[in-house]
Design a protein around this motif. Structure first.
Motif: not given
Length: 356
Positions: A145-173
């Motif tokens: 399931r991780a190979a096509a996780h729905p979070i990336y579909d959400f980021l591609q089509h629905q996410a706001s800039k604030a939501q995208l920024s939160y993703f960037f933060k969490c991916d930092s570590a």
């Protein structure tokens, strides 16, 4: 913590730690004379051991609790950080403290046993041969399931800039750790795998350019998007899911017995990233981000396709052809990476959707 030695107050209050287990371990590790503390308070070792055992039962027992699992994984995080801190920091002197190593191995043993017994992990086919092992790894990745996780579909089509920024933060570590992980994979590597690993390291280091080293590209991504980078690289945002995924890599990087698990986890990461990052880039451009602001991710779309094939053909295949028994460990590492990143994405998607 120095006051524990210089004053007559006990470091414990009754049979309870004066702070959460992870916070207390962090404080102890930052103590310059940790051995003196254990000598001064001989009962402390037994109480720490009991506290870890209690937290492990709560985290990985029959009725597992998320808060205990986060406490355990954050404790393990601090124990692993002793390998990465400044060499002159107090934590570096406690890297191999016997008590801390014992606690670390207690956590690793229980955590791995839980993952093996309770998480989806298809067995390695009995008919697999070293020559076909890489193909089985690719199928494992494709079918997960991780190979096509729905979070990336959400980021591609629905996410706001604030939501995208939160993703960037969490991916930092983890993104800011990756150079070190490749370096760890190089230590003790078989001679016939070093060329591929070195090519991977060369790309991570920006092919000799300090500006284009991947760590700096990610820091530039954050800066370009007006995201400040705290000292902890946003580890404080991670739940137990993200901490577990982070710790998985250091489990293999620090413990020689788990080295092949690291190889499997890194190979799967190279397979996962390109298609996921392509969706992320599309979503980012939908929100008005420019190529310059996304250089880290666009770089990985192309480079990781090459790296994935290189890991499979030039690292894993030579290893398992020479040492067939390594297939089991690599397979476990690959499964653990897929399962932990899937849970991390599930949790991250929930958190992102809370942001307006």
């Amino acid at each position: 913590m120095e006051s524990l030695v210089s004053h007559n107050a006990s470091p414990l209050s009754g049979s309870f730690l004066p702070a959460a287990l992870d916070e207390y371990i962090c404080t102890l590790l930052g103590t310059m004379h940790l051995d003196s503390i254990f000598s001064h308070y001989p009962s402390l070792v037994a109480q720490l051991t009991e506290a870890v055992e209690t937290e492990l039962t709560s985290a990985y027992g029959n009725n597992s609790a998320d808060n205990s699992r986060k406490t355990i994984q954050k404790t393990l995080f601090w124990l692993y950080q002793t390998t990465l801190v400044d060499p002159l920091a107090p934590e570096s002197k406690n890297q191999h403290n016997a008590v801390m190593v014992t606690l670390r191995r207690m956590i690793e043993k229980t955590w791995l046993a839980y993952e093996m017994q309770n998480c989806s992990m298809p067995g390695l086919p009995l008919t697999v041969s070293p020559d076909s092992f890489s193909q089985h790894l690719q199928q494992l990745w494709i079918n997960h399931r991780a190979a096509a996780h729905p979070i990336y579909d959400f980021l591609q089509h629905q996410a706001s800039k604030a939501q995208l920024s939160y993703f960037f933060k969490c991916d930092s570590a983890l993104n800011l750790l990756f150079f070190d992980l490749i370096a760890m994979a190089l230590v003790g590597a078989r001679q016939d795998t070093r060329s591929e690993l070195s090519r991977n390291m060369w790309d991570e280091s920006g092919m000799g350019s300090d500006y284009f080293t991947h760590v700096n590209l990610y820091k530039a991504l954050l800066a370009e998007n007006m995201i400040p980078l705290p000292d902890d690289n946003y580890v404080h945002l991670l739940g137990w899911q993200g901490l577990t995924g982070y710790n998985l890599f250091l489990l293999g990087g620090i413990n020689r017995e788990h080295y092949f698990k690291l190889v499997g986890a890194l190979a799967i990461t190279e397979l996962l990233d390109p298609s996921q990052y392509q969706k992320l880039v599309y979503g980012s451009k939908r929100l008005g981000l420019r190529d310059q602001q996304l250089h880290y991710y666009t770089e990985h779309i192309d480079v990781d396709i090459i790296h994935a094939n290189g890991w499979l053909q030039n690292v894993i295949t030579p290893v398992v052809c020479h040492t067939p028994a390594a297939m089991t460990e690599i397979w476990i590492g690959a499964n653990l990476r897929l399962n932990t990143v899937d849970k991390y994405y599930d949790h991250l998607l929930e958190e992102v959707k809370k942001i307006e």
